[in-house]
Each structure stands twice: as C-alpha cells, then as structure tokens.
Scaffold this motif. Structure first.
Motif, mmCIF file in Angstrom:
data_model
loop_
_atom_site.group_PDB
_atom_site.id
_atom_site.type_symbol
_atom_site.label_atom_id
_atom_site.label_comp_id
_atom_site.label_asym_id
_atom_site.label_seq_id
_atom_site.Cartn_x
_atom_site.Cartn_y
_atom_site.Cartn_z
ATOM 1 N N MET A 50 6.049 5.695 -2.936
ATOM 2 C CA MET A 50 4.749 6.210 -3.349
ATOM 3 C C MET A 50 3.702 5.665 -2.376
ATOM 4 S SD MET A 50 2.711 7.800 -5.416
ATOM 5 C CE MET A 50 3.548 8.239 -6.945
ATOM 6 N N THR A 51 2.800 6.511 -1.971
ATOM 7 C CA THR A 51 1.689 6.049 -1.127
ATOM 8 C C THR A 51 0.671 5.339 -2.019
ATOM 9 O OG1 THR A 51 2.018 8.055 0.151
ATOM 10 C CG2 THR A 51 0.013 6.792 0.602
ATOM 11 N N MET A 52 0.344 4.110 -1.669
ATOM 12 C CA MET A 52 -0.514 3.330 -2.580
ATOM 13 C C MET A 52 -1.559 2.516 -1.824
ATOM 14 S SD MET A 52 2.026 1.887 -5.526
ATOM 15 C CE MET A 52 3.449 1.234 -4.682
ATOM 16 N N ILE A 53 -2.705 2.439 -2.429
ATOM 17 C CA ILE A 53 -3.730 1.497 -1.965
ATOM 18 C C ILE A 53 -4.031 0.566 -3.137
ATOM 19 C CG2 ILE A 53 -6.051 1.212 -1.037
ATOM 20 C CD1 ILE A 53 -5.868 4.050 0.076
ATOM 21 N N ILE A 54 -3.820 -0.713 -2.875
ATOM 22 C CA ILE A 54 -3.835 -1.694 -3.963
ATOM 23 C C ILE A 54 -4.879 -2.767 -3.698
ATOM 24 C CG2 ILE A 54 -2.445 -3.421 -5.162
ATOM 25 C CD1 ILE A 54 0.049 -1.871 -4.280
ATOM 26 N N LEU A 99 -1.120 10.125 -4.098
ATOM 27 C CA LEU A 99 -1.633 8.801 -3.746
ATOM 28 C C LEU A 99 -1.962 8.067 -5.033
ATOM 29 C CD1 LEU A 99 -3.107 6.736 -1.798
ATOM 30 C CD2 LEU A 99 -5.126 8.204 -2.038
ATOM 31 N N MET A 100 -1.641 6.774 -5.066
ATOM 32 C CA MET A 100 -2.013 5.964 -6.236
ATOM 33 C C MET A 100 -2.962 4.852 -5.794
ATOM 34 S SD MET A 100 -0.628 6.729 -9.288
ATOM 35 C CE MET A 100 -0.315 5.223 -10.222
ATOM 36 N N LEU A 101 -4.021 4.691 -6.572
ATOM 37 C CA LEU A 101 -5.002 3.644 -6.310
ATOM 38 C C LEU A 101 -4.929 2.622 -7.445
ATOM 39 C CD1 LEU A 101 -8.021 6.024 -5.564
ATOM 40 C CD2 LEU A 101 -6.420 5.058 -3.897
ATOM 41 N N PHE A 102 -4.827 1.362 -7.090
ATOM 42 C CA PHE A 102 -4.785 0.308 -8.115
ATOM 43 C C PHE A 102 -5.960 -0.636 -7.896
ATOM 44 C CE2 PHE A 102 -0.588 0.887 -10.026
ATOM 45 C CZ PHE A 102 0.041 1.694 -9.096
ATOM 46 N N ASP A 103 -6.839 -0.752 -8.878
ATOM 47 C CA ASP A 103 -7.973 -1.666 -8.745
ATOM 48 C C ASP A 103 -7.747 -2.900 -9.614
ATOM 49 O OD1 ASP A 103 -10.319 -2.884 -8.167
ATOM 50 O OD2 ASP A 103 -11.632 -1.327 -9.008
ATOM 51 N N GLU A 104 -7.200 -3.929 -8.997
ATOM 52 C CA GLU A 104 -6.909 -5.181 -9.703
ATOM 53 C C GLU A 104 -6.176 -4.920 -11.019
ATOM 54 O OE1 GLU A 104 -9.773 -8.192 -9.738
ATOM 55 O OE2 GLU A 104 -10.910 -7.394 -8.053
ATOM 56 N N ALA A 105 -5.057 -4.243 -10.908
ATOM 57 C CA ALA A 105 -4.335 -3.789 -12.093
ATOM 58 C C ALA A 105 -3.857 -4.928 -12.980
ATOM 59 C CB ALA A 105 -3.148 -2.922 -11.659
ATOM 60 N N THR A 106 -3.738 -6.130 -12.408
ATOM 61 C CA THR A 106 -3.214 -7.234 -13.218
ATOM 62 C C THR A 106 -4.257 -8.324 -13.495
ATOM 63 O OG1 THR A 106 -2.382 -8.305 -11.222
ATOM 64 C CG2 THR A 106 -0.839 -6.906 -12.424
ATOM 65 N N SER A 107 -5.481 -8.122 -13.029
ATOM 66 C CA SER A 107 -6.482 -9.202 -13.156
ATOM 67 C C SER A 107 -6.884 -9.503 -14.585
ATOM 68 C CB SER A 107 -7.749 -8.855 -12.375
ATOM 69 O OG SER A 107 -7.458 -8.782 -11.018
ATOM 70 N N ALA A 108 -6.791 -8.487 -15.454
ATOM 71 C CA ALA A 108 -7.248 -8.712 -16.834
ATOM 72 C C ALA A 108 -6.108 -9.184 -17.735
ATOM 73 C CB ALA A 108 -7.860 -7.424 -17.387
ATOM 74 N N GLN A 128 3.201 4.742 2.792
ATOM 75 C CA GLN A 128 2.732 3.395 3.117
ATOM 76 C C GLN A 128 2.029 2.748 1.925
ATOM 77 O OE1 GLN A 128 0.053 3.029 6.423
ATOM 78 N NE2 GLN A 128 1.627 2.064 7.674
ATOM 79 N N ILE A 129 2.054 1.425 1.937
ATOM 80 C CA ILE A 129 1.366 0.692 0.887
ATOM 81 C C ILE A 129 0.395 -0.279 1.539
ATOM 82 C CG2 ILE A 129 1.659 -0.872 -1.059
ATOM 83 C CD1 ILE A 129 4.557 0.345 -1.184
ATOM 84 N N VAL A 130 -0.865 -0.127 1.186
ATOM 85 C CA VAL A 130 -1.909 -0.943 1.794
ATOM 86 C C VAL A 130 -2.551 -1.796 0.711
ATOM 87 C CG1 VAL A 130 -4.148 -0.879 2.964
ATOM 88 C CG2 VAL A 130 -2.348 0.741 3.618
ATOM 89 N N ALA A 131 -2.675 -3.074 1.011
ATOM 90 C CA ALA A 131 -3.387 -3.966 0.081
ATOM 91 C C ALA A 131 -4.783 -4.231 0.623
ATOM 92 C CB ALA A 131 -2.639 -5.277 -0.061
ATOM 93 N N ILE A 132 -5.736 -4.270 -0.277
ATOM 94 C CA ILE A 132 -7.094 -4.665 0.105
ATOM 95 C C ILE A 132 -7.422 -5.955 -0.618
ATOM 96 C CG2 ILE A 132 -9.520 -4.027 0.126
ATOM 97 C CD1 ILE A 132 -8.680 -1.099 0.026
ATOM 98 N N ILE A 133 -7.756 -6.979 0.169
ATOM 99 C CA ILE A 133 -8.132 -8.260 -0.421
ATOM 100 C C ILE A 133 -9.548 -8.596 0.029
ATOM 101 C CG2 ILE A 133 -5.746 -9.096 -0.525
ATOM 102 C CD1 ILE A 133 -6.414 -10.817 1.979
ATOM 103 N N GLY A 134 -10.130 -9.553 -0.627
ATOM 104 C CA GLY A 134 -11.474 -9.969 -0.231
ATOM 105 C C GLY A 134 -12.217 -10.538 -1.410
ATOM 106 N N PRO A 135 -13.288 -11.278 -1.109
ATOM 107 C CA PRO A 135 -14.030 -11.920 -2.202
ATOM 108 C C PRO A 135 -14.670 -10.894 -3.129
ATOM 109 C CG PRO A 135 -15.176 -12.186 -0.113
ATOM 110 C CD PRO A 135 -13.862 -11.587 0.202
ATOM 111 N N SER A 136 -15.007 -11.353 -4.303
ATOM 112 C CA SER A 136 -15.670 -10.508 -5.290
ATOM 113 C C SER A 136 -17.004 -10.011 -4.740
ATOM 114 C CB SER A 136 -15.859 -11.338 -6.555
ATOM 115 O OG SER A 136 -16.717 -10.677 -7.414
ATOM 116 N N GLY A 137 -17.277 -8.737 -4.943
ATOM 117 C CA GLY A 137 -18.539 -8.168 -4.460
ATOM 118 C C GLY A 137 -18.471 -7.663 -3.027
#
Ligand code: ADP
Ligand code: MG
Lengths: 218, 256
Positions: B199-203, B169-178, B34-43
């Motif tokens: 691939m199981t991912m949390i993005i 499992l792969m974790l991506f923390d704003e991989a494209t923000s920079a 499964q692939i899960v996205a986490i969104i939300g405001p900064s902080g």
C-alpha cells in the motif's frame, strides 16, 4: 353536594373518544415537530441567506407569540386566503410547527457541538457536505438531544388542550362537554387529568426505551 | 512539465493560516507502493501537509497529484466538489483520534461510504465489511459500537473504514499517539501488514523505531520546511543536518 363519581360511566365514551383525539393530535404533532425540527435546524444553519432570513422571521413568529394566537391564525386566518383546513389538521400543524421551532433550537446547538472530526472523517471517505450532514452529523446531534426533545413532547401533550379552542373534541373539550351535561366539573376534570397523566407516563416510557436503544451508539 | 509517472506528487506546497506560514514550499514525490514517514517537532506542519493532500486544508499555492490526476485542480465550485469527493475516495485517512462514527457499528462505519458512493448492495457491503474487518483483526467485533471498543480496536476499525474505499494512497496522522502504550502494537501490526501488501502510505509518526522498520523514506520537517529527507538508515543513524540530530537527540531523551 359531595363528589359522585358514579356519573362518569354514562359519559366515559365521550371522554375516551376525546382521549383518543388527544393521543392522535399529540403523536402527529410530535412527529411533525421532530422531523420539522431537524429540517428547520439544517435550514437555520446551512441554507443560503435568501432562505435563512425569511425563515428567521417565521421562527420568531412561532417563538415570540402565543400558541393560541398561532392556532387561530392557522385555522381562522388562513381561510381568508383560501386555505380551509380541517380543525384537526390545523391543530396538528400549529402545535407541530410551534414545537418544531423549539426542537430546532436544541438540534442546532447539538449540530454545532458535534466534534469537527466527524465531518472531516465523512468528507475524507468522499461524502459531500450534504451527505455528511445527513448520515453523520445530524444523527449524532439528534441522539444527543433526545432527553430535552422528550421534555418538549410532554409540553406538547399538555398544550394540545389548546386546540379545543378551534373545536377539536380532544380530552379537555370532551370533559367540558360531559360537565355541561352533568354539572359535575370536579369529577370530569379529575378524570381528564388522570388520562393526561397516563398518556404522560406512556410517553416517558417510550422516551426511556429510545434512550436505552441509542445508549451504545453515542 | 509534470512527471506523470510518479504516483503521488506534492509540488511547491505553500500554506498559510492568515499570516502564519505553516508550509513553505514543500515538494515530495512518492512512488507507487512506497512508504514515507514524516517526523518533526509539534507545530512543524506535518498534519497540515497531510491534510492538504486530500484538501481538508486547501493549499495557498502548489499542486497535489495522485496517479496522474491533480487533486487540487482549479474548477468551478460545483465541479470541484464533485471532483474532490471522487479524489477523496481514493485517499484513505486515519486520524489520531480515530473519528469513528459513534452512531454506527464497526460494520456500519466500514460500509456507509461504499454503500452511498459506490452503490454496493447490502450483501456486497456485508462481504466487504467482513473482509476489511478481518484484515484488521476485528471480525469478531463487527457488530460492536465504537463505545464498546478499546482505542486500539477503534483505530483498527478506522483503518478498515478507509481501506473499504480501496484507496490508492493511505495517510496516517499520528495513528498511535492517542493510544495507551500497550495498544500501540496492534495498530502498528496492521500498518505493517499494509506495508507488506505494498500500500502506498504517508505516515506522520513519533515512533522512530516503527518508521525505521517499515518506511522506505523519512522526511524530517521543521517550521514548515523539509529539513532532511532520505532512507531511514541515513536520517535516523547518520543525519546530515544539525537540526535533525538535535531533534532526534531530544526525542530519544524524552522517549527514554
Ligand atoms: N486551522 C488552523 N488555523 C490556524 N492555525 C493552524 C490551523 N491548523 C494548524 N495551525 C497551525 O499551523 C502550525 C502547524 O500545525 P500542524 O500542521 O498541526 O503541526 P504538526 O502536525 O506538525 O504538529 C501550528 O502552528 C498550528 O498552530
Ligand atoms: Mg499534527
């Protein structure tokens, strides 16, 4: 009596031999001070207090007292407790540890300024803290301080003349011996100075090469 | 008790930095593939949650499970270090600022951990580096240093570095923000490819379009809680909660 450089060829072998000793001492002490500096930096930052605190004292002794005294202590002092080192070895240890402490200061600061993300990335792929330090953090820190370490190494070359006091026939002492035989101080001191200058140039050349080699990997 | 069939489980995760509560009782299950996205405001605690999964930011309370093993189980210090290092090998992480090792080439970045931790020979490690760098389209740059690569290229190497440990499992923390906008797509393409390989991912991401296209589920976090969770079609198109709608509205304004 004017200058007469024609006396030099007769004693050039003594002075050249002294030059070789100076190179040998400088290279050996430089290596000791480099790897010792890394080792000390890691101890100062990460060792448990029981090691770190005695180490502080040692560091203070090497930074806060004259190198000359340290050389006497290692060569003449240690004999009393049964450690009889050859003068060359005592000289290398004294010079090497003295400059290791200075290098350690540089490397400590550099380790602390390596981006925290580097340690994190290394831990994330499964490295232990020690492995991460060894493979990731310390190599970057050392690269960052190659130029100031190079300056310390030049200072080390110049201070290597001090080991003449414990009887190592390095460049300065050899020049003095030639002067003793010829009463020509100016000529032989100039000659010794020229040799120091050439060694200095070689060291700067090596440093530039190292800097160029690591330029991309920073 | 624990349902051990779920691949990744976060159970009642709580995290405080001093008196600041950053995660307030968060639970999340992710099935294998499964692939899960986490969104939300900064902080809102997105990074902290991600970093809790591999214990970079240890939880104050709560449990993390991966494939039937508790990641943050309580063990004496030395045993825990050994355990967590083994767990981290199974959890790849990709950072916003890449965190490539600048003193190693792309090859070195990819092979360092497998060589050290899995005892790969030089030859095996080289084959692995070629395989992983090829996968992210960076094979021609295998002997380049990070300083010689663009941001997008660096991030692709960073992904290859994580993949080289064969993580579960792969974790991506704003991989494209920079990244500069024109470099975002090359990284997204690599992530899409991983998605196709299940691939199981949390993005964690700010890119709603990307999340909608590749994710099975979306979590909207705000102030340390999961406000809303569901398939992208619902969370993006038809969110239940007013806070979600407000966030998406605001995001749309700033994005356009
Ligand atoms: N190491 C830390 N020490 C103290 N506060 C932190 C630390 N890391 C994050 N925080 C705080 O936790 C909150 C959540 O941060 P973070 O998880 O980075 O949010 P997000 O990734 O959603 O932007 C923020 O208020 C942040 O300032
Ligand atoms: Mg964040």
């Amino acid at each position: 009596m004017g200058l007469d450089f024609s006396v030099i060829p007769g004693y050039i072998d003594i002075v050249l031999l002294g030059c070789l000793w100076t190179i040998a001492i400088t290279v050996a002490a430089a290596l000791l001070s480099f790897f010792g500096g890394i080792f000390f930096a890691v101890i100062a930052l990460y060792a448990p207090a029981i090691i770190r605190l005695p180490f502080r004292l040692f560091e203070w002794v090497f930074m806060g007292t004259p190198l000359l005294l340290q050389l006497f202590l290692i060569y003449f002092g240690l004999v009393q407790i049964g450690v009889d080192l050859p003068a060359f070895v005592a000289g290398v240890i004294g010079l090497g540890l003295h400059f290791a402490v200075y290098n350690s200061e540089l490397i400590q600061t550099a380790i602390l300024s390596v981006d925290k993300g580097q340690m994190e990335a290394a831990r994330t792929v499964g490295l232990s803290r020690g492995q991460a330090l060894r493979k990731v953090v310390v190599p970057q820190a050392v690269r960052a301080v190659i130029p100031p370490i190079g300056n310390n190494m030049i200072a080390l070359l110049k201070d290597s003349a001090l080991v003449s006091v414990i009887g190592v026939s390095e460049l300065t002492l050899s020049a003095q011996r030639a002067i003793g035989a010829t009463y020509r101080p100016f000529e032989f001191y100039i000659l010794a100075a020229a040799f120091y200058y050439v060694i200095n140039l070689c060291m700067e050349w090596v440093q530039r090469r190292i800097e160029r080699r690591i330029a991309l990997s920073r | 008790m624990t349902d051990r069939t779920t691949y990744v489980q976060i159970r009642h995760a709580q995290k405080a930095f001093g008196t600041l509560e950053v995660l307030k009782d968060i639970s999340l299950n992710v099935e294998r593939g499964q692939i899960v996205a986490i969104i939300g405001p900064s902080g809102s605690g997105k990074s902290t949650l991600l970093r809790a999964i591999n214990d970079l930011d240890p939880l104050t309370s709560g449990e993390i499970w991966l494939d039937g093993v508790q990641v943050n189980k309580s063990l004496p210090f030395r045993q825990y270090e050994k355990h967590i290092n083994e767990m981290r090998q199974q959890i790849g992480m990709v950072f916003q600022h890449f965190n490539l090792f600048p003193h190693m080439t792309a090859r070195g970045n990819v092979t360092m951990a497998p060589k050290m931790l899995k005892g790969l020979s030089d030859k095996e490690a080289d084959a692995l580096a070629e395989e992983q760098l090829d996968k992210v389209g960076m094979l021609e740059r295998i002997d380049y240093y990070p300083s010689q690569l663009s941001g997008g290229q660096k991030q692709r190497v960073a992904i290859a570095r994580a993949l080289a440990m064969k993580p579960k499992l792969m974790l991506f923390d704003e991989a494209t923000s920079a990244l500069d906008p024109e470099l975002v797509d090359e990284v997204n393409q690599v992530m899409k490819k991983l998605a196709e390989e299940h691939m199981t991912m949390i993005i964690v991401t700010h890119e709603m379009d990307f999340a909608a296209a590749v994710c099975d589920r979306v979590l909207f976090m705000d102030q340390g809680v999961v406000v809303e969770e569901g398939p992208p079609s619902v969370v993006f198109k038809n969110p239940e909660k007013e806070r979600t709608r407000a966030f998406l509205r605001k995001h749309l304004e700033t994005a356009s």
